[in-house]
Write an enzyme that holds these catalytic residues in place. Structure first.
Site, PDB file in Angstrom:
ATOM      1  N   TYR A 292       4.058  18.437  11.870  1.00  0.00           N
ATOM      2  CA  TYR A 292       5.192  17.527  12.135  1.00  0.00           C
ATOM      3  C   TYR A 292       6.529  18.236  12.055  1.00  0.00           C
ATOM      4  CZ  TYR A 292       1.560  14.456  10.108  1.00  0.00           C
ATOM      5  OH  TYR A 292       0.388  13.831   9.776  1.00  0.00           O
TER       6      TYR A 292
ATOM      7  N   CYS B 163      -4.349  32.769  11.516  1.00  0.00           N
ATOM      8  CA  CYS B 163      -4.175  33.349  12.850  1.00  0.00           C
ATOM      9  C   CYS B 163      -3.753  32.284  13.851  1.00  0.00           C
ATOM     10  CB  CYS B 163      -5.455  34.032  13.301  1.00  0.00           C
ATOM     11  SG  CYS B 163      -5.749  35.530  12.374  1.00  0.00           S
ATOM     12  N   GLU B 164      -2.569  31.771  13.696  1.00  0.00           N
ATOM     13  CA  GLU B 164      -1.973  30.774  14.596  1.00  0.00           C
ATOM     14  C   GLU B 164      -0.470  31.002  14.558  1.00  0.00           C
ATOM     15  OE1 GLU B 164      -3.142  28.004  16.352  1.00  0.00           O
ATOM     16  OE2 GLU B 164      -5.240  28.187  15.732  1.00  0.00           O
TER      17      GLU B 164
ATOM     18  N   ARG C 184       3.066   7.891  -0.271  1.00  0.00           N
ATOM     19  CA  ARG C 184       3.991   9.022  -0.351  1.00  0.00           C
ATOM     20  C   ARG C 184       5.085   8.808  -1.386  1.00  0.00           C
ATOM     21  NH1 ARG C 184       5.421  11.987   4.290  1.00  0.00           N
ATOM     22  NH2 ARG C 184       4.589  10.316   5.560  1.00  0.00           N
TER      23      ARG C 184
ATOM     24  N   TYR D  46      -0.026  13.919   1.011  1.00  0.00           N
ATOM     25  CA  TYR D  46      -0.513  14.518   2.264  1.00  0.00           C
ATOM     26  C   TYR D  46      -0.506  16.047   2.201  1.00  0.00           C
ATOM     27  CZ  TYR D  46       0.449   9.760   3.873  1.00  0.00           C
ATOM     28  OH  TYR D  46       0.498   8.392   4.009  1.00  0.00           O
TER      29      TYR D  46
ATOM     30  N   ARG E  20       1.686  20.043   6.876  1.00  0.00           N
ATOM     31  CA  ARG E  20       2.736  19.157   7.374  1.00  0.00           C
ATOM     32  C   ARG E  20       3.786  19.873   8.222  1.00  0.00           C
ATOM     33  NH1 ARG E  20       5.840  16.355   4.824  1.00  0.00           N
ATOM     34  NH2 ARG E  20       5.541  14.466   6.049  1.00  0.00           N
TER      35      ARG E  20
ATOM     36  N   GLU F 107       0.823  -1.221   0.000  1.00  0.00           N
ATOM     37  CA  GLU F 107       0.000   0.000   0.000  1.00  0.00           C
ATOM     38  C   GLU F 107       0.854   1.268   0.000  1.00  0.00           C
ATOM     39  OE1 GLU F 107      -2.008  -0.522   3.719  1.00  0.00           O
ATOM     40  OE2 GLU F 107      -3.310  -2.099   2.980  1.00  0.00           O
ATOM     41  N   PRO F 108       1.642   1.496  -1.034  1.00  0.00           N
ATOM     42  CA  PRO F 108       2.488   2.690  -1.031  1.00  0.00           C
ATOM     43  C   PRO F 108       1.648   3.947  -1.290  1.00  0.00           C
ATOM     44  CG  PRO F 108       2.611   1.634  -3.156  1.00  0.00           C
ATOM     45  CD  PRO F 108       1.734   0.759  -2.294  1.00  0.00           C
TER      46      PRO F 108
HETATM   47  N1  LLP Z   1      -1.414   1.875   4.602  1.00  0.00           N
HETATM   48  C1  LLP Z   1      -1.898   2.255   5.797  1.00  0.00           C
HETATM   49  C2  LLP Z   1      -2.695   1.310   6.572  1.00  0.00           C
HETATM   50  C3  LLP Z   1      -1.638   3.553   6.289  1.00  0.00           C
HETATM   51  O1  LLP Z   1      -2.113   3.917   7.481  1.00  0.00           O
HETATM   52  C4  LLP Z   1      -0.862   4.454   5.508  1.00  0.00           C
HETATM   53  C5  LLP Z   1      -0.598   5.806   5.989  1.00  0.00           C
HETATM   54  C6  LLP Z   1      -0.398   4.005   4.243  1.00  0.00           C
HETATM   55  C7  LLP Z   1      -0.684   2.707   3.829  1.00  0.00           C
HETATM   56  C8  LLP Z   1       0.412   4.875   3.324  1.00  0.00           C
HETATM   57  O2  LLP Z   1       1.617   5.219   3.887  1.00  0.00           O
HETATM   58  P1  LLP Z   1       2.774   5.884   2.968  1.00  0.00           P
HETATM   59  O3  LLP Z   1       3.173   4.880   1.937  1.00  0.00           O
HETATM   60  O4  LLP Z   1       2.229   7.107   2.354  1.00  0.00           O
HETATM   61  O5  LLP Z   1       3.865   6.180   3.925  1.00  0.00           O
HETATM   62  N2  LLP Z   1      -0.004  12.614   7.333  1.00  0.00           N
HETATM   63  C9  LLP Z   1       1.314  12.058   7.569  1.00  0.00           C
HETATM   64  C10 LLP Z   1       1.400  10.582   7.214  1.00  0.00           C
HETATM   65  C11 LLP Z   1       0.315   9.714   7.858  1.00  0.00           C
HETATM   66  C12 LLP Z   1       0.336   8.291   7.364  1.00  0.00           C
HETATM   67  C13 LLP Z   1      -0.943   7.580   7.627  1.00  0.00           C
HETATM   68  N3  LLP Z   1      -1.018   6.243   7.117  1.00  0.00           N
HETATM   69  C14 LLP Z   1       2.345  12.900   6.813  1.00  0.00           C
HETATM   70  O6  LLP Z   1       1.977  13.894   6.189  1.00  0.00           O
HETATM   71  O7  LLP Z   1       3.534  12.595   6.875  1.00  0.00           O
END
Ligand code: LLP
Length: 456
Positions: free
Chosen positions: A342, A380-381, A302, A409, A338, A299-300
């Site tokens: 973070y 306003c933060e 990002r 994201y 982001r 499940e990629p």
């Molecule tokens: N699968 C599941 C079950 C997940 O919870 C996520 C992300 C992904 C796949 C995809 O992950 P990726 O391949 O994109 O790393 N908002 C945060 C990241 C939160 C991730 C949530 N879950 C940010 O902007 O860094």
């Protein structure tokens, strides 16, 4: 003294970097282009703030990710929470991608994008009965169940519907990524809210494998996002494969292993390993499983989308505060969350840099002629900073700034706080530009608050 390019050919990003870094945003003749379109033309045509995506980059990243894992022929389910515009999901769907959804809304988007239900998986720790029912009716590839209580509810719903959904149990493998993964986005450690504890998973599998309303056939993990060390996957997979062995010794075959997402994007210069490095840790471990007919799901999100998008913004004002130079943009934390949430780093640079100063690298190192700016938004933060102390060429009010690596994201985490309007989204393909989401209007802001009779 401004640094002038030494030759007439301006320096470009080093595209020999890692896979995730190569993209179709580049400086040519002192201007930033996306594929065959100058970003300045997009700002003129569509206004700012606007998310701009490159078709070529998105497809190329997807295809090269597929290739890296080819030996185990996984079902690649792009994670819709990362980038959920239906046009972009359709683009990926046409390349063969499935969708990892985390809500009824994301399943709806996936279906609208033409993705077949057999290529959709549903995760989420708090799925509603309606979402589970929808998944059952659609006949999606896998419901990734996160608790015993959810399994019982799904079983009841499946029995009512006379269907037998395919199910994987999300396991918490209790594996901590290294310090580079923010604690806010770490998901596979003990005591967290996701999945069931490793030591309970075999029993839950055995108990429910005989449930005639369900087809409990596998396990799911997701370790966090991003995971910078491929060895983290190796540790988690070794634990998961032990669990599979344990279950299979009691004659219950495991048919599906979903290893989640978490593969990094390149936000700077070569800070992340490439896809082959991850495949090197993952493929040999899962090959025996796939050789005997098992199906791997990945499940990629990002890693595919981040460098396929930039947020195009305009400087509204320049001002001084104490000894700081501030650039106030038309985009802030409501348009790109982001940094505020973070403390994330996003490379940014003017679309048409003064003095033709090109970035030496996405690490944005200090070079002659640069000025240090705090880059803030209109919200306003006090936390509404997109960057602090960032070295950039001299900026002017009205200049456009591109904020890079925001295809993941970015738009999906926007909000209407301060009654800000969400940005437009445009998709570039070669020399073609297409509006794929309109900029919101004031009417959109109040659309759910006013009944017909309230409208003056
Ligand atoms: N699968 C599941 C079950 C997940 O919870 C996520 C992300 C992904 C796949 C995809 O992950 P990726 O391949 O994109 O790393 N908002 C945060 C990241 C939160 C991730 C949530 N879950 C940010 O902007 O860094």
């Amino acid at each position: 003294m401004l640094r002038q390019p030494e030759s007439t050919e301006p320096p470009r990003f080093d595209t020999e970097g890692t896979d995730q870094q190569m993209d179709r945003f580049e400086y040519r003749s002192n201007a930033l282009w996306c594929e065959e379109v100058p970003l300045a033309a997009i700002a003129a045509g569509f206004g700012t703030p606007t998310y701009v995506y490159s078709t070529d980059t998105l497809i190329d990243h997807y295809q090269r990710f597929v290739k890296a894992f080819d030996a185990i022929r996984p079902l690649i389910c792009f994670s819709a929470k990362v980038l959920s515009n239906v046009h972009l999901l359709r683009l990926l769907g046409r390349q063969g991608a499935g969708i990892d959804a985390v809500s009824g809304g994301e399943m709806y988007r996936a279906i609208l994008a033409g993705v077949a239900p057999e290529r959709i998986v549903l995760a989420g720790v708090g799925k509603s009965p309606e979402e589970l029912r929808e998944a059952v009716r659609l006949g999606i590839r896998c419901v990734n169940v996160e608790s015993e209580a959810e399994m019982d509810l799904l079983s009841r719903i499946a029995a009512e519907e006379g269907r037998q959904p395919r199910v994987a149990i999300r396991v918490n493998p209790d594996v901590a990524p290294d310090h580079r993964t923010p604690t806010q986005t770490t998901t596979g450690t003990r005591g967290g809210k996701f999945g069931v504890d490793l030591e309970c998973a075999a029993e839950l599998f055995r108990r429910t494998a005989g449930d005639r309303s369900l087809r409990v056939e596998g396990f799911h993990i997701h370790l966090g996002s991003p995971i910078f060390d491929p060895a983290t996957y190796a540790v988690a997979l070794d634990r998961l494969l032990e669990l599979v062995k344990e279950v299979e010794t009691s004659h219950r075959a495991v048919a599906t292993i979903d290893i989640g997402g978490g593969f990094p994007a390149e936000y700077t210069d070569r800070s992340a390993p490439g896809w082959d490095d991850y495949a090197g840790a993952i493929v040999p471990r899962l090959e025996p499983f796939t050789r005997r007919g098992g199906q791997v799901i990945i499940e990629p999100g990002r890693t595919i989308a981040a460098n396929a998008g930039v947020l195009l913004t305009t400087i509204r004002y320049l001002k001084r505060s104490g000894d700081r130079n501030l650039a106030v943009l038309d985009a802030g934390m409501t348009h790109l969350m982001r940094a505020a949430l973070y403390d994330s780093y996003h490379f940014m640079w003017p679309v048409t840099p003064a003095g033709q100063i090109m970035p030496a690298s996405r690490d944005q190192p200090w070079t002659d002629g640069l000025i240090e700016y705090d880059v803030v938004g209109p919200i306003c933060e006090s936390t509404d900073y997109l960057a602090r102390g960032r070295a950039m060429p001299p900026l002017g009010a009205g200049d456009q700034i591109a904020i890079f690596t925001t295809g993941a994201y970015g738009m999906t985490m926007t909000s209407n706080y301060n009654s800000q309007l969400r940005p437009a989204e445009v998709l570039v393909e070669g020399d073609q530009v297409r509006l794929i989401r309109c900029r919101e209007t004031y009417e959109d802001l109040v659309a759910f608050e006013l009944l017909d009779s309230d409208i003056p």
